[in-house]
Design a protein around this motif. Sequence first.
Motif, short mmCIF file in Angstrom:
data_model
loop_
_atom_site.label_atom_id
_atom_site.label_comp_id
_atom_site.label_asym_id
_atom_site.label_seq_id
_atom_site.Cartn_x
_atom_site.Cartn_y
_atom_site.Cartn_z
N MET A 46 6.24 4.51 -8.88
CA MET A 46 5.09 3.58 -7.84
C MET A 46 4.12 3.15 -8.18
SD MET A 46 1.65 6.07 -8.68
CE MET A 46 1.21 6.49 -9.39
N ASP A 47 3.30 2.29 -7.10
CA ASP A 47 2.38 1.41 -7.58
C ASP A 47 1.13 2.58 -6.30
OD1 ASP A 47 0.67 -0.17 -8.42
OD2 ASP A 47 1.15 -2.15 -6.87
N VAL A 48 0.03 1.85 -6.54
CA VAL A 48 -1.01 2.25 -5.55
C VAL A 48 -2.08 0.85 -5.97
CG1 VAL A 48 -3.08 4.09 -5.09
CG2 VAL A 48 -1.03 4.65 -6.56
N ALA A 49 -2.30 0.93 -3.90
CA ALA A 49 -3.18 -0.18 -3.36
C ALA A 49 -4.44 0.24 -2.86
CB ALA A 49 -2.46 -1.27 -2.80
N ILE A 50 -5.77 -0.12 -2.76
CA ILE A 50 -6.72 0.56 -2.00
C ILE A 50 -7.00 -0.30 -1.52
CG2 ILE A 50 -8.75 1.32 -2.02
CD1 ILE A 50 -6.58 3.49 -4.03
N PRO A 52 -9.20 -2.21 1.16
CA PRO A 52 -10.33 -2.91 0.60
C PRO A 52 -11.53 -2.65 1.78
CG PRO A 52 -9.31 -4.94 1.43
CD PRO A 52 -8.34 -3.44 1.80
N VAL A 53 -11.34 -2.11 2.94
CA VAL A 53 -12.52 -1.95 4.02
C VAL A 53 -13.06 -0.70 4.08
CG1 VAL A 53 -13.37 -1.42 5.69
CG2 VAL A 53 -12.37 -3.83 5.46
N THR A 54 -11.62 0.74 3.61
CA THR A 54 -12.44 2.15 4.48
C THR A 54 -11.54 2.49 2.34
OG1 THR A 54 -10.15 2.57 4.40
CG2 THR A 54 -11.29 2.18 5.94
N GLY A 55 -11.28 2.22 1.54
CA GLY A 55 -10.65 2.95 0.68
C GLY A 55 -10.19 3.85 0.39
N ALA A 56 -9.11 3.94 1.68
CA ALA A 56 -8.10 5.23 1.86
C ALA A 56 -7.05 4.21 0.61
CB ALA A 56 -7.60 4.70 3.03
N PRO A 57 -6.12 5.00 -0.11
CA PRO A 57 -5.15 4.52 -0.78
C PRO A 57 -3.58 4.58 -0.34
CG PRO A 57 -5.30 6.72 -1.47
CD PRO A 57 -6.55 7.02 -0.51
N PHE A 58 -2.99 3.80 -0.64
CA PHE A 58 -1.59 3.30 -0.32
C PHE A 58 -0.88 3.11 -1.57
CE2 PHE A 58 -3.53 1.86 3.58
CZ PHE A 58 -2.99 1.75 4.39
N ILE A 59 0.18 4.28 -1.37
CA ILE A 59 1.25 4.34 -2.36
C ILE A 59 2.53 3.88 -1.94
CG2 ILE A 59 2.41 5.92 -4.28
CD1 ILE A 59 -0.37 7.52 -2.85
N SER A 60 3.25 3.17 -2.57
CA SER A 60 4.48 2.97 -2.79
C SER A 60 5.44 3.15 -3.49
CB SER A 60 5.00 1.16 -2.98
OG SER A 60 4.55 0.44 -4.25
N PHE A 61 6.56 3.86 -3.46
CA PHE A 61 7.35 4.55 -4.48
C PHE A 61 8.85 4.59 -3.80
CE2 PHE A 61 5.82 7.69 -1.35
CZ PHE A 61 7.21 8.63 -1.01
N TYR A 62 9.69 5.11 -5.42
CA TYR A 62 10.70 4.86 -5.28
C TYR A 62 11.59 6.69 -5.22
CZ TYR A 62 15.63 5.07 -7.16
OH TYR A 62 17.45 4.63 -7.19
N GLU A 63 12.58 6.51 -3.89
CA GLU A 63 13.30 7.98 -3.82
C GLU A 63 14.74 8.18 -4.27
OE1 GLU A 63 15.02 11.23 -2.58
OE2 GLU A 63 14.87 10.23 -1.25
N GLU A 64 14.37 9.13 -5.71
CA GLU A 64 15.66 9.09 -5.78
C GLU A 64 16.85 9.50 -5.45
OE1 GLU A 64 16.51 9.21 -11.06
OE2 GLU A 64 15.12 10.50 -10.13
#
Length: 160
Positions: A46-50, A52-64
Amino acid sequence: MSKRFSFQSVALAIIVTTGSGVWAAAAGDWLKFELDSSLDTAGRFMDVAIEPVTGAPFISFYEEDGADLWLARYVNSGGNCGNGSWSCSLVDSAGDVGKYNSVALTRTPSGIGVAISYYDATNGSLKVAYGNCDGTCSINAVTVDQGVPSVFVFKGSHTS
């Protein structure tokens, strides 16, 4: 679309916002968000990005189990995972895709621009998924650099 994923982070080191204080926490506090507890195979690579305006997290991930790439984003309410506070979207399911992913965000005139680079293990290739999130996410996946697994030429693992 039931996925399990837990995210833990030192709040002030990774998630800092102004405004509503949804992500604000005292120094040393941990925030934990569980998207779904019904599967044990989501959340790898997985990876996380925030945002830039609201600060909400986005998470990309692999589902095995499905060998698929997913995107989870915090929406507060009305989502389809995490007790409705997260929106989970299947990004790519064409073979064994999504390992070693990396997500990046930017603001566009029509919403939040999303780009995810990742490894296509079926074809030994580098892929990227890109698109826009404005209410819902519209994301397209394309092969950037084609591998040739039959002759042991693999491209795109460990992207960023």
